[in-house]
Design an enzyme around this catalytic site. Structure first.
Site, PDB file in Angstrom:
ATOM      1  N   GLU A   9      38.699 -42.468 -11.805  1.00 15.36           N
ATOM      2  CA  GLU A   9      37.468 -43.228 -11.951  1.00 15.36           C
ATOM      3  C   GLU A   9      37.633 -44.476 -12.811  1.00 15.36           C
ATOM      4  O   GLU A   9      36.973 -45.478 -12.587  1.00 15.36           O
ATOM      5  CB  GLU A   9      36.377 -42.331 -12.571  1.00 15.36           C
ATOM      6  CG  GLU A   9      35.886 -41.258 -11.612  1.00 15.36           C
ATOM      7  CD  GLU A   9      34.799 -40.408 -12.232  1.00 15.36           C
ATOM      8  OE1 GLU A   9      33.981 -40.937 -13.001  1.00 15.36           O
ATOM      9  OE2 GLU A   9      34.767 -39.197 -11.942  1.00 15.36           O
ATOM     10  N   ASP A  82      36.732 -37.160 -12.066  1.00 17.07           N
ATOM     11  CA  ASP A  82      36.448 -36.160 -13.101  1.00 17.07           C
ATOM     12  C   ASP A  82      36.004 -34.824 -12.510  1.00 17.07           C
ATOM     13  O   ASP A  82      35.406 -34.774 -11.432  1.00 17.07           O
ATOM     14  CB  ASP A  82      35.339 -36.673 -14.035  1.00 17.07           C
ATOM     15  CG  ASP A  82      35.759 -37.944 -14.751  1.00 17.07           C
ATOM     16  OD1 ASP A  82      36.980 -38.227 -14.772  1.00 17.07           O
ATOM     17  OD2 ASP A  82      34.874 -38.649 -15.262  1.00 17.07           O
ATOM     18  N   ASP A  84      33.470 -32.854 -12.703  1.00 20.04           N
ATOM     19  CA  ASP A  84      32.074 -32.508 -12.901  1.00 20.04           C
ATOM     20  C   ASP A  84      31.325 -32.894 -11.629  1.00 20.04           C
ATOM     21  O   ASP A  84      31.927 -33.343 -10.661  1.00 20.04           O
ATOM     22  CB  ASP A  84      31.492 -33.182 -14.150  1.00 20.04           C
ATOM     23  CG  ASP A  84      31.607 -34.707 -14.111  1.00 20.04           C
ATOM     24  OD1 ASP A  84      31.854 -35.270 -13.018  1.00 20.04           O
ATOM     25  OD2 ASP A  84      31.456 -35.344 -15.177  1.00 20.04           O
ATOM     26  N   GLU A  86      29.270 -35.325 -10.815  1.00 20.77           N
ATOM     27  CA  GLU A  86      29.386 -36.718 -10.367  1.00 20.77           C
ATOM     28  C   GLU A  86      30.799 -37.006  -9.859  1.00 20.77           C
ATOM     29  O   GLU A  86      30.982 -37.707  -8.859  1.00 20.77           O
ATOM     30  CB  GLU A  86      29.017 -37.668 -11.508  1.00 20.77           C
ATOM     31  CG  GLU A  86      27.588 -37.540 -12.025  1.00 20.77           C
ATOM     32  CD  GLU A  86      26.524 -37.844 -10.980  1.00 20.77           C
ATOM     33  OE1 GLU A  86      26.743 -38.711 -10.106  1.00 20.77           O
ATOM     34  OE2 GLU A  86      25.458 -37.196 -11.026  1.00 20.77           O
ATOM     35  N   TYR A 285      38.664 -40.869 -23.973  1.00 21.88           N
ATOM     36  CA  TYR A 285      37.468 -41.352 -23.300  1.00 21.88           C
ATOM     37  C   TYR A 285      36.207 -41.183 -24.151  1.00 21.88           C
ATOM     38  O   TYR A 285      36.032 -40.160 -24.807  1.00 21.88           O
ATOM     39  CB  TYR A 285      37.306 -40.600 -21.984  1.00 21.88           C
ATOM     40  CG  TYR A 285      36.374 -41.289 -21.051  1.00 21.88           C
ATOM     41  CD1 TYR A 285      36.632 -42.593 -20.666  1.00 21.88           C
ATOM     42  CD2 TYR A 285      35.249 -40.653 -20.579  1.00 21.88           C
ATOM     43  CE1 TYR A 285      35.762 -43.240 -19.821  1.00 21.88           C
ATOM     44  CE2 TYR A 285      34.388 -41.295 -19.727  1.00 21.88           C
ATOM     45  CZ  TYR A 285      34.644 -42.590 -19.352  1.00 21.88           C
ATOM     46  OH  TYR A 285      33.797 -43.238 -18.524  1.00 21.88           O
ATOM     47  N   ARG A 287      32.897 -41.386 -23.205  1.00 22.47           N
ATOM     48  CA  ARG A 287      31.677 -40.802 -22.656  1.00 22.47           C
ATOM     49  C   ARG A 287      31.943 -39.334 -22.328  1.00 22.47           C
ATOM     50  O   ARG A 287      32.432 -38.996 -21.256  1.00 22.47           O
ATOM     51  CB  ARG A 287      31.233 -41.560 -21.407  1.00 22.47           C
ATOM     52  CG  ARG A 287      30.684 -42.947 -21.735  1.00 22.47           C
ATOM     53  CD  ARG A 287      30.117 -43.633 -20.520  1.00 22.47           C
ATOM     54  NE  ARG A 287      31.156 -44.300 -19.754  1.00 22.47           N
ATOM     55  CZ  ARG A 287      31.479 -45.592 -19.876  1.00 22.47           C
ATOM     56  NH1 ARG A 287      30.842 -46.354 -20.718  1.00 22.47           N
ATOM     57  NH2 ARG A 287      32.433 -46.113 -19.139  1.00 22.47           N
ATOM     58  N   HIS A 330      35.763 -34.030 -19.909  1.00 22.66           N
ATOM     59  CA  HIS A 330      36.740 -34.727 -20.745  1.00 22.66           C
ATOM     60  C   HIS A 330      36.961 -33.953 -22.030  1.00 22.66           C
ATOM     61  O   HIS A 330      36.310 -32.961 -22.283  1.00 22.66           O
ATOM     62  CB  HIS A 330      36.236 -36.136 -21.082  1.00 22.66           C
ATOM     63  CG  HIS A 330      35.897 -36.946 -19.885  1.00 22.66           C
ATOM     64  ND1 HIS A 330      36.829 -37.668 -19.192  1.00 22.66           N
ATOM     65  CD2 HIS A 330      34.731 -37.116 -19.232  1.00 22.66           C
ATOM     66  CE1 HIS A 330      36.243 -38.256 -18.167  1.00 22.66           C
ATOM     67  NE2 HIS A 330      34.966 -37.950 -18.171  1.00 22.66           N
TER      68      HIS A 330
END
Length: 779
Positions: A9, A82, A84, A86, A285, A287, A330
């Site tokens: 991403e 990632d 998750d 999304e 990361y 976020r 993350h």
DNA sequence: CAGTGAGCGAGCTTCCGCTTGACTT
């Protein structure tokens, strides 16, 4: 030609991973989602089982075609977004849009960017989990339905260009309700009593507080009177060991909170600085909702702690997230290399890095050990006692590195060291002071404390906290501002050798700086939504739909069923609400009758904000007199404004006098109070009031403005009046035919530029691709 | 930056979550 294409991403991540994987792998980035619902369109086919209409946005077209051509060339495409909801959807959209062959596509995930984690991921691929993708589609579609059905209701009922949504509307609700709590708060007074004693050695002092507060002045006076003849004896000394543990390493939300408290950064500032640290490879990361540390991080932290502080200071700890709805794709936010104490960068970057580094290290350190001593002093003939509490750090542990700050400004009292005392020692009274204190109203939200509340409710995600705060301010639901405190009196009773003295003192209470304060629009929108859409505004709405998303992700529910269930209830309420015809506008309030005209006076939200109005329009009679309007001042509210204050507003626009043969008129406009003079406008500063400003003050303002404009012009050319050198917010620049050009850094003195040199600068700028016009100037 | 605003009808606004650019009034 490469054999393998890996798609992640984030481009910074791609760069790092490429190093681990060697030359057979090309790593590219999707830059987040590559496909979404249309921005200007509802894009959900309700009739057709809620089919979403996805498009590749214009600014992603080029990227997608690049990805497509690289994918075509590769033998195997590894979707490494990632792990998750999304991220899974991003992989699915990639597979769809790039037209990937299932036999040549693998889905891999890793939670930490280490060589081992990535090699392990490559060895254990899987397929795209369509259930998880569907959970994301449900999330996306639900948010679109809520946002795009609710917002137009607000346009019709309250004001154009407003917005509502699952996250932002709850954020506004929190702030509005807190403000009401503050308004309703009645503070209670009581007397806090502190005694200073002299120990038998005749010099050492001991301060102790009475173990209860006294109700009022009479009580306090009586108590001090009783103390005049009383004797004071050390009745009890207890020592108790206390342990303190370090806080978990940073997530996005806790980083935002601590950076606000310790460094004074705004939430968006913190994210921008963290982004730069991440892109420079200094931190992981930024976020994330996870407090998890990789084995690598745990290992290097251990090494660093033992190396710097010694074995005694180290303690292994693995933290587990407690926050609702965390997806933990993350790691926690930590330095990539813990041993790295100093980094290259701006002062702010260094500060934030140090904060992150210290927090990470402290999280792997031993508990601090303290000894808490409590000394009780008895008062003869009384049940009450004076109590002194002291704390001594016997082992500092993690405190040597990091101490978490608290939001509570009033609880910051430190317990210091107490002098040595013996049981049954008789003390001499030096003085006893009873001070009137008041209970504290609830605090207004700061950006950071709002983020904490949202996170606790499971509302919003690490990537949206900062933008959400921006949105509710852009809509003018909420302002970040200051509130003046009010002066209040309090009594201090002092018992000393000479007797009891009563002094009245003054203090400013309840002042606030840089806090989130709801506007009239925010309050009216919130009340409206609470009345008609309480389910969506419910603090548990997100948590309960999240549960349903989870069962979609588990394959236990069709995502379209989830949406259908919601829509069948929600949509009829939208229709019903739109159809309601009311005599008064939402949020309208009648203040009384205007004595001059005998007409009613209202306040309400107008097309451009809060306004006062005299008289009603009469739609049946075209010749009836139109109502009069006046904007409210920035510091006025339709909730609290009085009839008198409202009527005063109609004194504007007001002629203040003449200057240089032209009229000066004071009025209030879109950008606040101003003076109009000779076709020019001058803002009236906060310190002055357009209702009372004198002609002298106005002339002063006009002269000031002229002076400023004078300074703005650095140079003009008689040969070509279109060419100007001006002074702007970003320093000197050239203006030519309505366009602006920056002056090259090599020019030391812009005022010495000749017309030819200016023309050159303009021409060389014209060669470069035309600067895009700033989109959507309206906030 | 622009200083308005009760309706004869244009067209616009808006959500949440992923991710970085472009670039200066």
């Amino acid at each position: 030609m490469q054999k393998n294409l890996v798609i992640v991403e984030s481009p910074a991540k791609a760069k790092t991973i490429e190093k681990f994987l060697g030359k057979d792998f090309k790593v590219m980035s999707s830059y987040g989602h590559i496909r979404d619902l249309k921005t200007k369109d509802f894009s959900i086919d309700i009739e057709n089982n809620y089919t979403p209409e996805y498009v590749v946005p214009a600014d992603k077209k080029k990227l997608v075609s690049e990805l497509k051509s690289e994918a075509k060339k590769a033998d195997m495409v590894w979707l490494a977004s990632d792990e998750d909801r999304e991220g899974e959807a991003i992989s699915w959209h990639l597979a769809e849009v790039l037209g990937l062959d299932a036999k040549k596509t693998k889905r891999i995930v890793f939670h930490e960017i280490t060589k081992n984690a990535i090699l392990h991921a490559i060895e254990t691929p899987r397929e795209v989990n369509i259930d998880l993708v569907n959970a994301q589609q449900a999330r996306r579609v639900l948010d679109r339905i809520v946002g795009f059905e609710l917002s137009p209701v607000l346009w019709r009922k309250i004001k154009p260009a407003l917005s509502a949504g699952r996250v932002q509307s709850v954020a506004v609700r929190l702030i509005v309700e807190r403000e009401r709590e503050i308004n309703d708060f009645v503070s209670e007074a009581s007397f806090r009593v502190i005694a200073t004693f002299i120990l038998p050695d005749g010099t050492t002092l001991l301060k102790a507080e009475l173990n209860k507060r006294l109700k009022d002045k009479q009580d306090a006076y009586k108590f001090l009177e009783d103390c005049q003849k009383a004797s004071f004896v050390i009745e009890d000394i207890t020592k108790k060991p206390v342990k303190k543990s370090p806080a978990a390493p940073f997530t996005t939300s806790t980083l935002q909170q601590e950076a606000a408290r310790k460094l004074g950064f705004s939430v968006s500032q913190t994210m921008m600085i963290a982004q730069r640290l991440y892109e420079s490879g200094f931190i992981t990361y930024m976020r994330t909702d996870s407090v998890h540390l990789s084995d690598l991080a745990l290992g290097t932290a251990k090494e660093a702690i033992i190396d710097i502080y010694g074995e005694k200071y180290y303690k292994f700890r693995q933290y587990h997230t407690k926050s609702k709805g965390a997806q933990e794709a993350h790691e926690a936010i930590r330095p990539t290399y813990i041993a790295n104490t100093d980094i290259e960068g701006s002062a702010q970057e260094k500060k934030l890095y140090e904060l992150i580094r210290k927090r990470t290290i402290a999280s792997q350190m031993a508990d601090a050990e303290l000894e808490r001593t409590t000394i009780s002093v008895s008062i003869s003939d009384k049940k009450e006692k004076f109590v002194a509490v002291g704390e001594v750090i016997s082992f500092d542990g993690f405190l040597q590195v990091y101490r978490e700050d608290t939001d509570d400004e009033h609880e910051k009292e430190e317990n210091g060291i107490l002098p040595p005392v013996k049981l049954n020692e008789v003390l001499t009274r030096k003085d006893i002071i009873a001070t009137e204190r008041f209970t504290q109203r609830p605090p207004r939200y700061t950006e950071a404390s709002l983020v904490r509340s949202l996170e606790e409710l499971g509302i919003g995600r690490p990537s949206t906290y900062a933008p959400t705060i921006q949105t509710i301010q852009n809509r003018e639901y909420v302002l970040k501002g200051d509130k003046d405190g009010v002066e209040r009196k309090y009594h201090v009773l002092t018992l000393s050798k000479t007797g009891i003295k009563d002094v009245e003192k003054k203090e400013i209470a309840g002042a606030d700086r840089n806090k989130l304060i709801p506007t009239d629009i925010g309050i009216v929108v919130n009340d409206f939504l609470m009345e008609y859409f309480p389910d969506v505004l419910d603090y548990n709405f997100t948590a309960s739909v999240e549960k349903e998303f989870d069962s979609v992700a588990e394959g236990e529910m069709e995502w379209t069923n989830l949406i259908d269930k919601f829509y069948k209830v929600f949509h009829p309420i939208v229709e019903k609400t739109v159809a309601i015809k009311t005599e008064h506008k939402v949020g309208e309030r009648e203040l009384g009758i205007d004595p001059k005209s005998g007409k009613p006076v209202f306040v309400k939200i107008g097309r451009y904000g809060p306004i006062a109005q005299i008289g009603q329009a009469n739609p049946d009679d075209k010749n009836a007199p139109k109502p009069q309007f006046a904007s409210l001042m920035k510091d006025q509210s339709i909730e609290t404004i009085t009839l008198e204050e409202a009527l005063k507003l109609f004194d504007l626009p007001r002629v203040i006098g003449d200057f240089e043969g032209e009229e000066m008129v004071a009025a209030v406009g879109r950008f606040g109070p101003f003076i109009r003079h000779a076709g020019k406008f001058v803002s009236i500063p906060k310190t002055l009031d357009p209702l009372s400003i004198t002609s002298e003050e106005a002339i002063e303002l006009i002269k000031e403005k002229r002076e400023k404009e004078e300074k703005r012009n650095i140079k003009k050319f008689d040969e070509d009046p279109a060419m100007e050198i001006l002074n702007g917010r970003y320093g000197p620049y050239i203006a030519y035919n309505g366009k602006n050009y920056r002056i090259p850094k090599s020019v030391a003195k812009p005022e010495d530029l000749t017309l030819e040199e200016c023309k050159k600068i303009v021409e060389s700028a014209a060669d470069k691709p035309a600067t895009k016009k700033r989109a959507a100037k309206k906030k």
